[in-house]
Design a protein around this motif. Structure first.
Motif, PDB file in Angstrom:
ATOM      1  N   ARG A 262       0.802  -1.227   0.000  1.00 11.32           N
ATOM      2  CA  ARG A 262       0.000   0.000   0.000  1.00 11.32           C
ATOM      3  C   ARG A 262       0.835   1.278   0.000  1.00 11.32           C
ATOM      4  N   MET A 263       2.100   1.151  -0.401  1.00 15.07           N
ATOM      5  CA  MET A 263       2.956   2.346  -0.500  1.00 15.07           C
ATOM      6  C   MET A 263       2.679   3.028  -1.824  1.00 15.07           C
ATOM      7  N   ARG A 264       2.562   4.364  -1.810  1.00 17.65           N
ATOM      8  CA  ARG A 264       2.310   5.106  -3.044  1.00 17.65           C
ATOM      9  C   ARG A 264       3.538   5.923  -3.445  1.00 17.65           C
ATOM     10  N   GLY A 265       3.656   6.202  -4.732  1.00 16.49           N
ATOM     11  CA  GLY A 265       4.758   7.046  -5.224  1.00 16.49           C
ATOM     12  C   GLY A 265       6.059   6.267  -5.308  1.00 16.49           C
ATOM     13  N   TYR A 266       6.667   6.076  -4.168  1.00 13.04           N
ATOM     14  CA  TYR A 266       7.848   5.224  -4.070  1.00 13.04           C
ATOM     15  C   TYR A 266       7.417   3.903  -3.438  1.00 13.04           C
ATOM     16  N   ASP A 267       7.922   2.802  -3.976  1.00 13.36           N
ATOM     17  CA  ASP A 267       7.514   1.501  -3.433  1.00 13.36           C
ATOM     18  C   ASP A 267       8.225   1.206  -2.105  1.00 13.36           C
ATOM     19  N   SER A 268       7.962   0.029  -1.563  1.00 14.24           N
ATOM     20  CA  SER A 268       8.492  -0.312  -0.234  1.00 14.24           C
ATOM     21  C   SER A 268      10.012  -0.350  -0.199  1.00 14.24           C
ATOM     22  N   ASN A 269      10.650  -0.420  -1.380  1.00 10.66           N
ATOM     23  CA  ASN A 269      12.122  -0.368  -1.420  1.00 10.66           C
ATOM     24  C   ASN A 269      12.642   1.029  -1.702  1.00 10.66           C
ATOM     25  N   GLY A 270      11.739   1.979  -1.776  1.00 10.15           N
ATOM     26  CA  GLY A 270      12.169   3.359  -2.032  1.00 10.15           C
ATOM     27  C   GLY A 270      12.372   3.667  -3.505  1.00 10.15           C
ATOM     28  N   ASP A 271      11.913   2.784  -4.390  1.00  9.56           N
ATOM     29  CA  ASP A 271      12.076   3.022  -5.834  1.00  9.56           C
ATOM     30  C   ASP A 271      10.804   3.634  -6.416  1.00  9.56           C
ATOM     31  N   LEU A 272      11.000   4.580  -7.333  1.00 10.07           N
ATOM     32  CA  LEU A 272       9.869   5.299  -7.913  1.00 10.07           C
ATOM     33  C   LEU A 272       9.001   4.368  -8.767  1.00 10.07           C
ATOM     34  N   MET A 273       7.694   4.445  -8.552  1.00 10.29           N
ATOM     35  CA  MET A 273       6.766   3.685  -9.402  1.00 10.29           C
ATOM     36  C   MET A 273       6.282   4.597 -10.516  1.00 10.29           C
ATOM     37  N   GLY A 274       6.008   4.021 -11.675  1.00  9.39           N
ATOM     38  CA  GLY A 274       5.583   4.841 -12.805  1.00  9.39           C
ATOM     39  C   GLY A 274       6.783   5.426 -13.520  1.00  9.39           C
ATOM     40  N   ASP A 275       6.500   6.340 -14.454  1.00  6.37           N
ATOM     41  CA  ASP A 275       7.546   6.801 -15.368  1.00  6.37           C
ATOM     42  C   ASP A 275       8.219   8.104 -14.944  1.00  6.37           C
ATOM     43  N   TYR A 276       7.591   8.833 -14.040  1.00  7.77           N
ATOM     44  CA  TYR A 276       8.208  10.086 -13.569  1.00  7.77           C
ATOM     45  C   TYR A 276       7.608  10.464 -12.224  1.00  7.77           C
ATOM     46  N   GLY A 277       8.359  11.216 -11.452  1.00  5.04           N
ATOM     47  CA  GLY A 277       7.909  11.621 -10.124  1.00  5.04           C
ATOM     48  C   GLY A 277       6.822  12.679 -10.231  1.00  5.04           C
ATOM     49  N   GLN A 278       5.688  12.386  -9.600  1.00  4.85           N
ATOM     50  CA  GLN A 278       4.538  13.297  -9.670  1.00  4.85           C
ATOM     51  C   GLN A 278       4.353  14.010  -8.329  1.00  4.85           C
ATOM     52  N   GLY A 279       5.329  13.873  -7.459  1.00  3.90           N
ATOM     53  CA  GLY A 279       5.163  14.398  -6.099  1.00  3.90           C
ATOM     54  C   GLY A 279       5.382  15.895  -5.975  1.00  3.90           C
ATOM     55  N   TRP A 280       5.823  16.532  -7.056  1.00  2.00           N
ATOM     56  CA  TRP A 280       6.162  17.956  -6.968  1.00  2.00           C
ATOM     57  C   TRP A 280       4.963  18.805  -7.366  1.00  2.00           C
ATOM     58  N   GLU A 281       3.949  18.796  -6.494  1.00  2.00           N
ATOM     59  CA  GLU A 281       2.760  19.606  -6.760  1.00  2.00           C
ATOM     60  C   GLU A 281       2.889  20.915  -5.981  1.00  2.00           C
ATOM     61  N   ARG A 282       2.918  22.036  -6.669  1.00  2.00           N
ATOM     62  CA  ARG A 282       3.103  23.371  -6.070  1.00  2.00           C
ATOM     63  C   ARG A 282       4.350  23.400  -5.177  1.00  2.00           C
ATOM     64  N   ASN A 283       5.380  22.731  -5.643  1.00  2.00           N
ATOM     65  CA  ASN A 283       6.546  22.517  -4.807  1.00  2.00           C
ATOM     66  C   ASN A 283       7.698  22.141  -5.729  1.00  2.00           C
ATOM     67  N   LEU A 284       8.898  22.668  -5.421  1.00  2.00           N
ATOM     68  CA  LEU A 284      10.036  22.387  -6.301  1.00  2.00           C
ATOM     69  C   LEU A 284      11.206  21.819  -5.518  1.00  2.00           C
ATOM     70  N   PRO A 285      11.952  20.928  -6.158  1.00  2.00           N
ATOM     71  CA  PRO A 285      13.181  20.466  -5.508  1.00  2.00           C
ATOM     72  C   PRO A 285      14.188  21.611  -5.451  1.00  2.00           C
ATOM     73  N   SER A 286      15.126  21.545  -4.516  1.00  2.00           N
ATOM     74  CA  SER A 286      16.118  22.619  -4.475  1.00  2.00           C
ATOM     75  C   SER A 286      17.472  22.158  -4.985  1.00  2.00           C
ATOM     76  N   LYS A 287      17.692  20.855  -5.035  1.00  2.00           N
ATOM     77  CA  LYS A 287      18.977  20.377  -5.551  1.00  2.00           C
ATOM     78  C   LYS A 287      18.774  19.051  -6.287  1.00  2.00           C
ATOM     79  N   ILE A 288      19.742  18.707  -7.096  1.00  2.00           N
ATOM     80  CA  ILE A 288      19.592  17.544  -7.977  1.00  2.00           C
ATOM     81  C   ILE A 288      19.401  16.245  -7.179  1.00  2.00           C
ATOM     82  N   GLU A 289      19.994  16.176  -6.003  1.00  2.00           N
ATOM     83  CA  GLU A 289      19.859  14.955  -5.183  1.00  2.00           C
ATOM     84  C   GLU A 289      18.397  14.708  -4.806  1.00  2.00           C
TER      85      GLU A 289
END
Ligand code: H79
Length: 477
Positions: A262-289
């Motif tokens: 029942r983990m969403r976005g990233y699976d239980s191993n911390g790997d991204l599910m789907g083809d691209y990260g959709q978690g950046w809603e009204r929010n931006l990363p600050s560094k490449i890491e």
């Protein structure tokens, strides 16, 4: 039994280490419905999506009619959530379809405006949480063909945007407040029975959309946080495989489904599910890491948090330079940026959005090559703005949002490169003065027009391999 499972898990981990010669990321839990892959998709369709860089979001639906006011009362929360607001009679809200008549809708005008803004794709709401469908779905009466407008809006949008050379992605809310069989939790046998009906409905609608509009490039899923959907790992995974088989190259983001646990976005191993990260809603990363080596996309509103049309944008409303700053940051961190528009109930785009689209477009016309097809350049970030590198031409850019009053811009390049020329985009005849700090890969660029500056500028850099450094290194080996 648990010990046996653990042993099998450990064995799998060891095998992964042996095969790869190094520890694989997917190391702890064997999952049936975890990440589809590690790292980025490399196929043409995904490359195109990545190179598009900049998109437009459109939230259009029944919520445009109340436009943030219910029976005269101002609602500050997102206008497209009106049906769920306290004091809103849901039956009354659902009857808004009888008034939905965007007579002024001109999909070609929307598409032209998006193209002139510099957008290369559009994400359009086919169905938001309120369940009203902008296409004539066979599977519910709650759709555009029963409104006074009658005409298929999705068809018009797909045709108009594609005619302008833009790609189309379909937003689809799994959560459906209108459907009688939707459940947020599956507590009873009856809930489970009803939800089976809902699952079939969802599957039918998604297949219907791809059958009607097979040229679309992907789905943008939303409303997947409820417990009932998180229980559907197997169903959701299999459905996505069916959808992918219908449209080769179909792009689905990380918000679509949950894994075995029942983990969403990233699976239980911390790997991204789907083809691209959709978690950046009204929010931006600050560094490449922050983006963990994956494709990603930021979706952004112009006001604080309004997606559907709200007639009264209170609070901070972003201007075009703030938005361009976010767009540049996204490109510099290898992500896409999607700017939202919420058309009015008559189908026209409000004047504030038109103004922003025009201002962004004017800037993009000159500087767009530093955004489109461009991504992360691995040089130390400086306070004046962002670097990008064009993936096709390898040209390097400095997108300068915070010009120092001195006009002196520090660049810390890599030691392997010489910067031979620096000039403002489109102005290669007028070279900017370059000071070099020897053997540090460090430069200072002098911009001598600071007082005349009206908008953020892009400086293009020409580089060559540092031959001296090569010589030194060759003698070492
Ligand atoms: O369509 C736009 C928004 O309406 C939609 N996504 C964008 C693109 C969106 N809806 N909700 N959210 C974004 C944020 C999620 C809020 C939640 Fe909750 C908090 C979901 C779960 C916790 C509120 C409280 C809703 C359910 C519980």
């Amino acid at each position: 039994m648990r010990t046996l499972k653990l042993l099998i898990g450990v064995l799998i981990v060891c095998t992964a280490i042996n095969i790869n010669g190094q520890s694989s990321k997917r190391s702890s839990l064997p999952l049936e419905y975890g990440a589809e892959r590690l790292g980025k998709r490399t196929d043409k369709a995904m490359q195109k999506w990545r190179d598009n860089g900049f998109g437009q979001f459109i939230h259009f639906g029944l919520y445009a009619i109340p436009g943030g006011f219910w029976e005269g009362e101002f609602h500050s929360f997102a206008a497209e959530w009106m049906r769920a607001e306290k004091g809103v009679d849901t039956d009354k809200y659902d009857l808004l379809y009888k008034k939905f008549n965007p007579k002024q809708l001109d999909a070609r005008a929307w598409a032209k405006q998006a193209k002139n803004m510099g957008a290369k794709y559009v994400v359009i709401t086919t169905k938001h949480h309120d369940g009203f469908c902008l296409w004539p779905s066979k599977y519910t009466e709650h759709n555009i063909s029963n409104s006074p407008y009658k005409k298929d809006i999705i068809k018009q949008v797909v045709e108009a945007y594609e005619a302008e050379g833009l790609d189309v992605i379909l937003y689809f809310s799994i959560l459906d407040w209108h459907h009688p069989s939707y459940r947020s939790k599956l507590e009873t046998e009856d809930d489970k029975k009803e939800f089976e009906i809902f699952k079939e409905f969802t599957s039918n609608q998604l297949k219907e959309l791809l059958t009607l509009y097979p040229s679309v490039k992907g789905f943008w899923f939303d409303g997947t946080w409820d417990s009932s959907w998180k229980d559907q790992a197997e169903f959701a995974y299999k459905l996505s495989e069916e959808l992918r088989a219908m449209v080769p190259g179909l792009i689905i983001g990380s918000r679509y489904r949950a894994d075995d646990n029942r983990m969403r976005g990233y699976d239980s191993n911390g790997d991204l599910m789907g083809d691209y990260g959709q978690g950046w809603e009204r929010n931006l990363p600050s560094k490449i890491e922050d983006v963990t080596g994956n494709d990603w996309e930021c979706v952004m509103t112009i006001p604080h948090n309004q997606w559907g049309y709200h007639s009264d944008w209170r609070g901070h409303v972003k201007d075009s330079y703030e938005i361009l700053d976010m767009l540049a940051r996204s490109a510099s961190l290898d992500g896409n940026f999607v700017l939202n528009f919420g058309p009015k109930a008559d189908g026209t785009i409000r004047i504030e959005e038109t103004k922003i689209a025009e201002e962004i477009g004017a800037w993009m016309k000159v500087n767009g090559e530093a955004i489109h097809n461009s991504g992360h350049l691995n040089w130390e970030k400086q306070d004046w703005g962002y670097y990008t590198i064009n993936r096709r031409t390898n040209k390097k850019y400095m997108i300068v949002f915070n010009m120092p009053i001195s006009g002196k811009l520090r660049v810390k390049a890599s030691k392997e490169l010489n910067i031979s020329k620096a000039f403002e985009i489109g102005n290669s005849d007028k070279l900017l003065k370059l000071e070099r700090i020897y053997d540090h890969g460090e430069y200072w660029i002098h911009y001598d027009n600071v007082e005349k500056l009206k908008s953020p500028i892009v400086i293009e850099l020409e580089t060559s391999i540092n031959k001296n450094l090569r010589k030194i290194e060759n003698t070492k080996t």
